[in-house]
Design an enzyme around this catalytic site. Sequence first.
Site, mmCIF file in Angstrom:
data_model
loop_
_atom_site.group_PDB
_atom_site.id
_atom_site.type_symbol
_atom_site.label_atom_id
_atom_site.label_comp_id
_atom_site.label_asym_id
_atom_site.label_seq_id
_atom_site.Cartn_x
_atom_site.Cartn_y
_atom_site.Cartn_z
ATOM 1 N N PHE A 58 93.565 98.031 -58.025
ATOM 2 C CA PHE A 58 94.990 98.233 -57.756
ATOM 3 C C PHE A 58 95.233 99.619 -57.157
ATOM 4 O O PHE A 58 96.369 100.021 -56.983
ATOM 5 C CB PHE A 58 95.811 98.036 -59.045
ATOM 6 C CG PHE A 58 95.649 96.662 -59.647
ATOM 7 C CD1 PHE A 58 95.463 95.549 -58.830
ATOM 8 C CD2 PHE A 58 95.677 96.475 -61.015
ATOM 9 C CE1 PHE A 58 95.305 94.284 -59.373
ATOM 10 C CE2 PHE A 58 95.513 95.211 -61.576
ATOM 11 C CZ PHE A 58 95.329 94.114 -60.748
ATOM 12 N N LYS A 59 94.158 100.343 -56.915
ATOM 13 C CA LYS A 59 94.258 101.705 -56.345
ATOM 14 C C LYS A 59 95.437 102.466 -56.929
ATOM 15 O O LYS A 59 96.375 102.857 -56.230
ATOM 16 C CB LYS A 59 94.335 101.643 -54.824
ATOM 17 C CG LYS A 59 93.073 101.084 -54.203
ATOM 18 C CD LYS A 59 92.952 101.378 -52.732
ATOM 19 C CE LYS A 59 91.692 100.782 -52.179
ATOM 20 N NZ LYS A 59 91.645 99.313 -52.231
ATOM 21 N N ALA A 61 98.082 104.874 -58.031
ATOM 22 C CA ALA A 61 98.508 106.127 -57.384
ATOM 23 C C ALA A 61 99.927 106.447 -57.827
ATOM 24 O O ALA A 61 100.846 106.530 -57.025
ATOM 25 C CB ALA A 61 98.435 105.986 -55.859
ATOM 26 N N ASP A 62 100.085 106.657 -59.133
ATOM 27 C CA ASP A 62 101.435 106.888 -59.645
ATOM 28 C C ASP A 62 101.429 108.090 -60.589
ATOM 29 O O ASP A 62 100.402 108.752 -60.763
ATOM 30 C CB ASP A 62 101.921 105.601 -60.343
ATOM 31 C CG ASP A 62 103.414 105.377 -60.115
ATOM 32 O OD1 ASP A 62 104.192 106.341 -60.284
ATOM 33 O OD2 ASP A 62 103.799 104.250 -59.777
ATOM 34 N N PRO A 64 101.386 110.007 -64.218
ATOM 35 C CA PRO A 64 100.488 109.685 -65.331
ATOM 36 C C PRO A 64 101.008 108.567 -66.233
ATOM 37 O O PRO A 64 100.258 107.649 -66.581
ATOM 38 C CB PRO A 64 100.392 111.021 -66.092
ATOM 39 C CG PRO A 64 100.628 112.064 -65.045
ATOM 40 C CD PRO A 64 101.611 111.477 -64.086
ATOM 41 N N SER A 113 87.399 103.645 -46.426
ATOM 42 C CA SER A 113 86.436 103.219 -45.403
ATOM 43 C C SER A 113 87.058 102.967 -44.029
ATOM 44 O O SER A 113 86.346 102.902 -43.035
ATOM 45 C CB SER A 113 85.741 101.936 -45.875
ATOM 46 O OG SER A 113 86.704 100.969 -46.255
ATOM 47 N N GLN A 169 83.821 95.722 -41.737
ATOM 48 C CA GLN A 169 84.375 97.010 -41.272
ATOM 49 C C GLN A 169 83.333 97.846 -40.523
ATOM 50 O O GLN A 169 83.609 98.975 -40.136
ATOM 51 C CB GLN A 169 84.926 97.815 -42.446
ATOM 52 C CG GLN A 169 86.145 97.199 -43.125
ATOM 53 C CD GLN A 169 86.656 98.076 -44.262
ATOM 54 O OE1 GLN A 169 87.002 99.235 -44.063
ATOM 55 N NE2 GLN A 169 86.687 97.533 -45.460
ATOM 56 N N GLY A 170 82.136 97.306 -40.380
ATOM 57 C CA GLY A 170 81.114 97.990 -39.578
ATOM 58 C C GLY A 170 80.025 98.697 -40.366
ATOM 59 O O GLY A 170 79.069 99.202 -39.782
HETATM 60 P P1 XMP Z 1 85.951 93.627 -46.786
HETATM 61 O O1 XMP Z 1 86.588 92.317 -46.529
HETATM 62 O O2 XMP Z 1 86.246 94.658 -45.746
HETATM 63 O O3 XMP Z 1 86.662 94.094 -48.144
HETATM 64 O O4 XMP Z 1 84.496 93.538 -47.119
HETATM 65 C C1 XMP Z 1 86.530 95.368 -48.674
HETATM 66 C C2 XMP Z 1 87.252 95.425 -49.975
HETATM 67 O O5 XMP Z 1 87.245 96.747 -50.454
HETATM 68 C C3 XMP Z 1 88.561 97.262 -50.441
HETATM 69 N N1 XMP Z 1 88.435 98.527 -49.783
HETATM 70 C C4 XMP Z 1 88.495 99.675 -50.384
HETATM 71 N N2 XMP Z 1 88.698 99.955 -51.636
HETATM 72 N N3 XMP Z 1 88.445 102.232 -51.126
HETATM 73 C C5 XMP Z 1 88.695 101.244 -52.016
HETATM 74 O O6 XMP Z 1 88.920 101.546 -53.191
HETATM 75 C C6 XMP Z 1 88.219 101.991 -49.845
HETATM 76 O O7 XMP Z 1 87.973 102.877 -49.059
HETATM 77 C C7 XMP Z 1 88.264 100.655 -49.457
HETATM 78 N N4 XMP Z 1 88.061 100.079 -48.288
HETATM 79 C C8 XMP Z 1 88.160 98.753 -48.521
HETATM 80 C C9 XMP Z 1 89.437 96.325 -49.680
HETATM 81 O O8 XMP Z 1 90.741 96.309 -50.199
HETATM 82 C C10 XMP Z 1 88.721 95.041 -49.917
HETATM 83 O O9 XMP Z 1 89.054 94.526 -51.195
#
Ligand code: XMP
Length: 210
Positions: A58-59, A61-62, A64, A113, A169-170
């Site tokens: 859920f990343k 970012a709020d 505490p 990423s 994503q490469g």
């Molecule tokens: P894909 O489909 O690109 O999915 O293989 C990647 C998964 O990872 C999540 N994601 C991230 N999560 N930091 C994170 O915490 C990142 O930099 C990041 N980049 C991608 C994305 O939401 C998906 O679930």
Amino acid sequence: MKLMLALDVEDKETAIRILDNVIDYIDAIKVGYPLVLPYGIKILKEIKRYNKEIICDFKLADIPATNEKIAKISLKYADGIIAHGFVGEDSLKAVIEIAKNMGKKTAVVVEMSHPGAVRYMQPIAEDLALLAKNLKADYIVAPSTRPKRLKKLKEISSLPVMTPGIITQGGKIEEIKDILDEKDYIIVGRAIYQANNPKESAKQIKDLIG
Ligand code: XMP
């Protein structure tokens, strides 16, 4: 290296079908808003029967107090949670403390990423890696799309990593293989769940990291 499936599908039937197909080749399941928003956090109860580690992405970012509430609810059902570091020490500490009290894990996003992360996140990423280390987080999340950064951030934090960005994503497994070890996870979503044959795709990836 372990394989974490990013289960970013939006309906339960698809999620279950994918899991039934790939379960032998994955080590952990990452669940985020795409699946939890339609069904609620209790969807994780159904995923639990696969007996794999479950990480909530859920990343957080709020502030505490709010971070703590979200972490507490999520970690009733999951083994770990992903939180952003950039919101600051107090917000992150709230997550790490509640996770530790519940015997669960926290992964701290230090550099994302996707290309957009270079401008705003990259300049503070090394600081965040140090923060994660100092607060005794369990993992950092760092990009497979930038292997040199991944290496550096792992070194600074001295923590295991969860690294997204592989294939779609490469990010290339062969470029990060030497940086990672058995405690680290690669996170793969679309390259598995959107593949013509998710089982075969998961197997191929597992063989590559094996
Ligand atoms: P894909 O489909 O690109 O999915 O293989 C990647 C998964 O990872 C999540 N994601 C991230 N999560 N930091 C994170 O915490 C990142 O930099 C990041 N980049 C991608 C994305 O939401 C998906 O679930």
